[in-house]
Design a protein around this motif. Structure first.
Motif, short mmCIF file in Angstrom:
data_model
loop_
_atom_site.label_atom_id
_atom_site.label_comp_id
_atom_site.label_asym_id
_atom_site.label_seq_id
_atom_site.Cartn_x
_atom_site.Cartn_y
_atom_site.Cartn_z
N TYR A 432 0.59 -1.42 0.12
CA TYR A 432 0.01 -0.12 -0.09
C TYR A 432 0.73 1.29 0.11
CZ TYR A 432 -4.57 -3.07 1.08
OH TYR A 432 -5.11 -3.58 1.25
N THR A 433 2.04 1.44 0.94
CA THR A 433 2.35 3.05 1.27
C THR A 433 3.42 2.86 -0.10
OG1 THR A 433 3.98 1.89 2.88
CG2 THR A 433 2.25 2.20 3.54
N ASN A 434 4.05 2.26 -0.07
CA ASN A 434 5.41 1.81 -1.51
C ASN A 434 4.91 1.45 -2.52
OD1 ASN A 434 8.36 2.63 -1.60
ND2 ASN A 434 8.30 0.69 -2.47
N ASP A 435 4.55 0.71 -3.06
CA ASP A 435 4.35 0.23 -4.28
C ASP A 435 2.89 0.58 -5.29
OD1 ASP A 435 6.70 -1.83 -3.43
OD2 ASP A 435 5.42 -3.03 -3.26
N ALA A 436 2.09 1.04 -4.34
CA ALA A 436 0.85 1.67 -4.93
C ALA A 436 0.98 3.35 -5.03
CB ALA A 436 -0.45 1.45 -4.23
N VAL A 437 1.93 3.47 -3.79
CA VAL A 437 1.80 5.26 -4.03
C VAL A 437 2.88 5.52 -5.22
CG1 VAL A 437 2.01 6.55 -2.92
CG2 VAL A 437 0.37 5.48 -2.63
N MET A 438 4.16 4.96 -5.06
CA MET A 438 5.58 6.06 -5.27
C MET A 438 5.49 5.81 -6.62
SD MET A 438 7.25 7.07 -2.91
CE MET A 438 8.49 7.37 -3.60
N PRO A 439 5.54 4.72 -7.97
CA PRO A 439 5.28 4.93 -9.21
C PRO A 439 4.92 6.29 -9.56
CG PRO A 439 5.21 2.75 -9.02
CD PRO A 439 4.93 3.31 -7.34
N PRO A 440 3.38 6.21 -9.53
CA PRO A 440 2.56 7.39 -9.70
C PRO A 440 2.69 8.74 -9.32
CG PRO A 440 1.61 5.55 -9.06
CD PRO A 440 2.37 5.03 -8.63
N LEU A 441 3.66 8.35 -8.11
CA LEU A 441 3.69 9.51 -7.35
C LEU A 441 5.29 10.15 -7.92
CD1 LEU A 441 3.94 11.52 -5.20
CD2 LEU A 441 5.43 10.38 -3.73
N LEU A 442 6.42 9.86 -8.79
CA LEU A 442 7.15 9.90 -8.98
C LEU A 442 7.38 10.16 -10.88
CD1 LEU A 442 9.90 7.07 -8.40
CD2 LEU A 442 9.73 9.63 -7.38
N ASN A 443 6.35 10.17 -10.97
CA ASN A 443 5.45 10.11 -12.65
C ASN A 443 4.87 11.44 -12.43
OD1 ASN A 443 6.21 8.61 -13.74
ND2 ASN A 443 4.41 7.21 -13.40
N TYR A 444 4.11 11.90 -11.09
CA TYR A 444 3.88 13.28 -11.03
C TYR A 444 4.76 13.88 -10.61
CZ TYR A 444 1.17 16.37 -7.73
OH TYR A 444 1.84 18.28 -7.86
N VAL A 445 5.94 14.45 -9.88
CA VAL A 445 6.36 15.11 -9.49
C VAL A 445 7.60 15.39 -10.65
CG1 VAL A 445 6.56 14.57 -7.07
CG2 VAL A 445 7.96 13.24 -8.58
N SER A 446 7.77 14.27 -11.49
CA SER A 446 8.82 14.78 -13.05
C SER A 446 7.73 15.00 -14.49
CB SER A 446 8.69 13.31 -13.62
OG SER A 446 9.47 12.60 -12.28
N GLY A 447 6.90 15.93 -13.74
CA GLY A 447 5.60 15.90 -14.65
C GLY A 447 5.17 15.30 -15.70
N LYS A 448 5.09 13.88 -15.62
CA LYS A 448 4.43 13.52 -16.57
C LYS A 448 2.92 12.88 -16.45
CE LYS A 448 8.74 10.69 -16.50
NZ LYS A 448 9.72 9.78 -16.27
N ALA A 449 2.56 13.72 -15.02
CA ALA A 449 1.01 13.34 -14.71
C ALA A 449 0.22 14.75 -13.90
CB ALA A 449 0.42 12.02 -13.95
N ASP A 450 -1.21 14.85 -14.48
CA ASP A 450 -1.69 15.63 -13.12
C ASP A 450 -1.68 14.74 -12.02
OD1 ASP A 450 -3.88 14.96 -13.59
OD2 ASP A 450 -4.73 16.03 -15.06
N ILE A 451 -2.51 16.49 -11.31
CA ILE A 451 -2.63 15.14 -10.20
C ILE A 451 -3.76 14.26 -8.94
CG2 ILE A 451 -4.14 17.30 -9.32
CD1 ILE A 451 -2.61 17.22 -6.29
N GLU A 452 -4.58 14.39 -10.68
CA GLU A 452 -6.23 14.04 -10.41
C GLU A 452 -5.58 12.81 -11.08
OE1 GLU A 452 -9.14 14.85 -9.05
OE2 GLU A 452 -7.92 16.87 -8.50
N GLU A 453 -5.16 12.93 -12.00
CA GLU A 453 -4.74 11.67 -12.66
C GLU A 453 -4.11 10.73 -12.00
OE1 GLU A 453 -4.29 12.72 -17.83
OE2 GLU A 453 -2.22 12.60 -16.20
N THR A 454 -2.92 11.41 -11.10
CA THR A 454 -1.86 10.15 -10.09
C THR A 454 -2.88 10.17 -9.04
OG1 THR A 454 -0.10 11.59 -10.74
CG2 THR A 454 0.13 10.76 -8.30
N VAL A 455 -3.87 10.42 -8.48
CA VAL A 455 -4.46 9.88 -7.20
C VAL A 455 -5.55 9.12 -7.79
CG1 VAL A 455 -6.48 10.48 -6.65
CG2 VAL A 455 -4.18 11.59 -5.63
N ASN A 456 -6.02 9.59 -9.03
CA ASN A 456 -6.60 7.88 -9.32
C ASN A 456 -6.14 6.57 -9.44
OD1 ASN A 456 -9.04 9.63 -10.08
ND2 ASN A 456 -9.16 10.31 -11.70
#
Length: 885
Positions: A432-456
């Motif tokens: 939950y805390t790492n595997d589900a969250v970190m890959p989308p989060l790293l895309n978000y902070v790299s500018g590859k996805a917006d916040i809504e896409e990332t949370v979804n």
């Protein structure tokens, strides 16, 4: 023995040690720790062995592999007898009976001084359902270290809120902090890697935005529904984290591991730093050597101004600020394998107690080599007393008196705060805390996805983990970890018939009339239940029969293109265009095969939602791969035929397309050569990097890999096609990384990433019967040497690879628990165990269960009634009597 207050108490004879002397003569025990601890633990093992006569040995693993190595050994070979664990992992292993219950030993060990351990560290770092499974050794306190001289010179106060922290970081970012004349240094340094402690640092930033009402509120999930708390407050924390990333070394180095963050801070390239005390000890112990002495100070992590919380309750404000100190990972401690022999269990427990000894561990938490954070009251209560042994120990490792007084306040603040955050302590916590969250989060902070896409994406990935382990049990585990009572989930326990007959007996007390009414009701209910059970068994039988048949015959024709024609395309084209141009060969049945051709299956992930290869990156890699295959197979191009989804599967006719998709496992397993096309490329719609690593995370790609491997029982003929050319998919054999491919349903899907727009079905449902059939073939041939490794990789985790249910998410419905495999896997096993090769007709286990697989008519029995032990290898027999489309 009298020892110096500033020297290691290695030879000190304490009451706890005295009770162990010569107790474990020649007992051998193997312990697994992560490599940052390993030398420290080997030193401790040598002391313990000298004291007790034991032969304890230490093995280590990397931080990135630590959890998986512990899990795999506990579930598998059991090579180790004890493990260093994070407290958050305890439910995952204790719930399966893999760890020894240490409660009797702890309760009978007065020398351990159990109550000296801070209450949070005892409860969140040692317990599962009020039983002790781990002896806590490390408190995992997170704190901030800052260069006080820089702040003073700039007229800035130490930050109380994340907004103030960000202002300081942005002020110093891109300036010259190390005196080298270059304005290229960083505002803040911290771990941001998903293979390190980066997820912990993210949750520490988000915590005060989300949890405001006290510890029992919880950070991660709603305590009534188990829905992830990823609303507006969470998004505000995410936005803050992204801005912190922009003022960090991430901009130059990408995701940073904690040791690299420490190094950059010691090189004077960062103004602010936050991490565990263990990391801070590494900085403080070196501050004089690098010229940072008299410039550093430590402090609790910032919080969020109550006025910035959008009206949320700020129940435990301090100076108008909501703090939420995260007790990250539940700390670290020692556990004992439940499978070890009793004498080994006694030895391992005593080693962990030796490590935890309150008369010696005060030195260990000061020692930077241990990376341990304080977790006992006695370890910090004297840090303001210059005559205390604890003060002297920390001072001997480089701490300054002004830092020690603040360290004491930090630890007290951390462990006693009424809004302190308990790290997630449910089954699969790290997932939950790492595997589900970190890959989308790293895309978000790299500018590859917006916040809504990332949370979804995060919510969808979290839902998959919940699906794996069960919504209701996870909810109650979460509530228990927060000190809340469990909820009555209302799940039907299947005892209605027994209750009816109990009521019948009870009715006899009230007279024959009531008895007769209840008897009729009970009889009616019993008959209905029998009919339903019979219908369920019949449905399951048809489903298993249908699944097993699907790997025998194609559900739709196998469609191929000659390699010579493929090389002239200039790019991938859809099925309909290739058909109209006369470029396709259709193979309707297994008997239509011709042995004079060589077939190549191209497996790849699409690089856009509506186009597989908009920039022709994959097409070029495929052409290059064909040249290499032709050479290796010693086949001319005109004898090679290619399967590729875009032209081998109809793109317009939905009905035929679905039949072809259902045939994918059978098709993938029937070809001579399997090529995973995965050169580095960026997805046109999401901006996500699509490479070899992301390929292996895709659900459909995994299904194709497993299908080919299961039929062949070997990785020979399985390749990667990347920018480096054609390379073996498994050059080192069946490694853990390759075996992850068997978790097909745990792979990622585009339909889930897009939130199942307009209520479209999840592709997992389409894969149920094909994968059930593949499993049936594997299980039927499990004793064959080439199939045994495939079967072994699946057997230890059947319920996660073939989950009974899954969480379907859409914007309309939110997360909904839906059936998937149900009990089909066990029904298939019963079918094969009971009748095996004798008959296609079968009787199934009475495990009725709803599934998503279609019922369909029962398959016809052949004249002989015999099922061959395994599917025929038909991969080299194409086109007997066929003609172009």
């Amino acid at each position: 023995v009298v020892v110096s207050a500033t020297g290691p108490p290695d030879d000190l004879i304490t009451p706890l040690r005295l009770a162990m002397k010569d107790k474990h003569r020649d007992v051998q025990a193997r312990l697994l720790v992560h490599n940052f601890f390993s030398e420290f633990f080997r030193h401790k093992a040598a002391l313990f062995n000298n004291l007790t006569g034991a032969r304890v040995s230490i093995a280590d693993t990397t931080l990135a592999k630590w959890y998986n190595d512990v899990r795999d050994d506990l579930l598998g070979a059991g090579m180790f007898h004890g493990y260093i664990l994070h407290g958050a992992w305890i439910p995952t292993f204790a719930s399966r009976g893999l760890l020894l219950d240490l409660t009797p030993k702890v309760s009978e060990d007065p020398n351990l001084n159990w109550l000296d351990i801070f209450n949070v560290a005892r409860n969140n770092g040692a317990l599962f359902r009020q039983r002790v499974y781990v002896l806590p050794l490390d408190g995992d306190v997170i704190m901030m270290t800052y260069r006080a001289n820089l702040l003073e010179a700039a007229g800035m106060a130490p930050p109380e809120t994340w907004d103030e922290f960000l202002h300081i970081a942005e002020t110093f970012h891109g300036t010259d902090l190390d005196g080298d004349g270059q304005n290229n240094d960083y505002g803040t340094c911290f771990s941001s890697s998903d293979s390190d402690i980066g997820h912990t640092m993210f949750w520490a930033v988000v915590a005060p935005y989300v949890q405001t009402g006290g510890t029992a509120e919880g950070l991660f999930f709603d305590t009534q529904t188990f829905k992830p708390k990823m609303g507006e407050a969470f998004k505000a924390g995410m936005a803050m984290y992204k801005r912190l990333i922009a003022a960090s070394p991430f901009v130059d180095y990408g995701p940073l591991e904690w040791s690299a963050a420490v190094q950059l801070f010691l090189e004077k390239r960062c103004a602010l730093f936050f991490s565990f005390v263990g990391s801070t000890k590494a900085i403080i112990s070196a501050q004089r050597d690098v010229g940072l002495n008299n410039t550093l100070q430590v402090s609790p992590l910032p919080g969020v101004a109550c006025g910035e919380l959008g009206g949320k309750k700020c129940a435990h404000r301090g100076g108008g600020v909501n703090h939420a100190p995260l007790y990250a990972t539940g700390g670290t401690g020692g556990s004992v394998s439940a499978r070890a022999s009793q004498d080994v269990q006694e030895c391992v427990y005593d080693f962990w107690a030796f490590m935890s000894d309150p008369e010696t561990s005060w030195y260990d938490v000061a020692n930077p080599a241990s990376l341990f954070d304080p977790l006992r009251i006695s370890q910090v209560s004297s840090l303001s007393d210059p005559d205390a042994r604890e003060f002297s120990a920390f001072k001997s490792f480089g701490w300054e008196p002004k830092q020690l007084s603040v360290l004491y306040q930090n630890v007290q603040f951390f462990f006693t705060h009424p809004n302190g955050v308990l790290d997630l302590a449910v089954i699969g916590a790290k997932e939950y805390t790492n595997d589900a969250v970190m890959p989308p989060l790293l895309n978000y902070v790299s500018g590859k996805a917006d916040i809504e896409e990332t949370v979804n994406m995060m919510e969808a990935r979290v839902a998959l983990v919940t699906e794996k382990y069960g919504l209701h049990s996870q909810l109650n585990l979460y509530r228990e970890s927060l000190g809340l009572p469990t909820l009555d989930t209302g799940i039907d326990d299947g005892n209605h018939i027994s209750l009816d007959f109990f009521l019948i007996l009870l009715g006899s007390v009230f007279g024959s009339a009531i008895l007769m009414v209840l008897f009729l009701l009970g009889l009616s209910s019993h008959i209905r239940a029998q009919r339903l059970a019979k219908a369920a068994r019949s449905l399951i039988e048809r489903q298993c029969q249908d699944a097993y048949e699907r790997v025998w015959e194609f559900q739709a024709p196998m469609v191929l293109m000659q390699a010579t024609a493929f090389l002239e395309l200039q790019g991938l084209i859809p099925h309909e265009e290739a058909r109209d141009r006369g470029l396709l060969k259709f193979v309707d049945t297994v008997t239509d095969y011709d042995s004079d051709v060589y077939t190549v299956f191209f497996s790849h992930q699409w690089l856009a939602w509506s186009s597989p290869d908009p920039k022709k990156i994959h097409y070029k890699a495929m052409c290059k791969a064909l040249a290499a295959v032709s050479t290796q197979a010693n086949r001319p191009m005109h004898e090679i035929y290619v399967w590729c989804d875009i032209f081998s599967i109809p793109q317009r006719c939905r009905a035929v397309q679905q039949l072809a998709i259902r045939s994918l496992p059978s098709l993938a397993s029937s070809t001579d050569c399997f090529v995973a096309v995965a050169p580095d490329a960026w997805h046109a719609d999401t901006g996500v990097l699509c490479d070899r690593s992301s390929y292996h995370r895709r659900c459909w790609c995994r299904a194709e890999i497993v299908s080919h491997w299961a039929r062949r029982g070997t990785t020979a003929g399985m390749w990667h096609a990347t920018q480096e050319g054609l390379t073996p998919m498994a050059p080192d054999g069946l490694t853990d990384a390759f075996l992850e491919n068997v978790d097909v349903m745990g792979g990622l899907l585009s339909c889930c990433a897009r939130g199942h727009e307009n209520g479209i079905p999840c592709d997992r449902e389409e894969l149920v019967l094909p994968m059930l059939g593949v499993y049936g073939e594997i299980y039927a041939n499990r004793n064959m040497p080439n199939i045994e490794p495939v079967h072994g990789a699946m057997e230890s985790r059947l319920d996660s690879i073939f989950p009974p249910s899954f969480v379907y998410y859409s914007a309309c419905t939110g997360p909904v628990l839906e059936p998937l495999f149900g009990d089909l896997i066990y029904a298939m096993r019963d079918r094969l165990n009971g009748y095996g090769k004798k008959s296609r007709m079968s009787i199934f286990s009475s495990r009725p269960g709803s599934t998503k697989a279609g019922g369909g008519p029962a398959a016809q029995q052949d004249q002989s009634g015999v099922v061959p032990a395994f599917l025929p290898d038909v991969s080299g027999q194409l086109f007997a009597g066929t003609s172009p489309a």
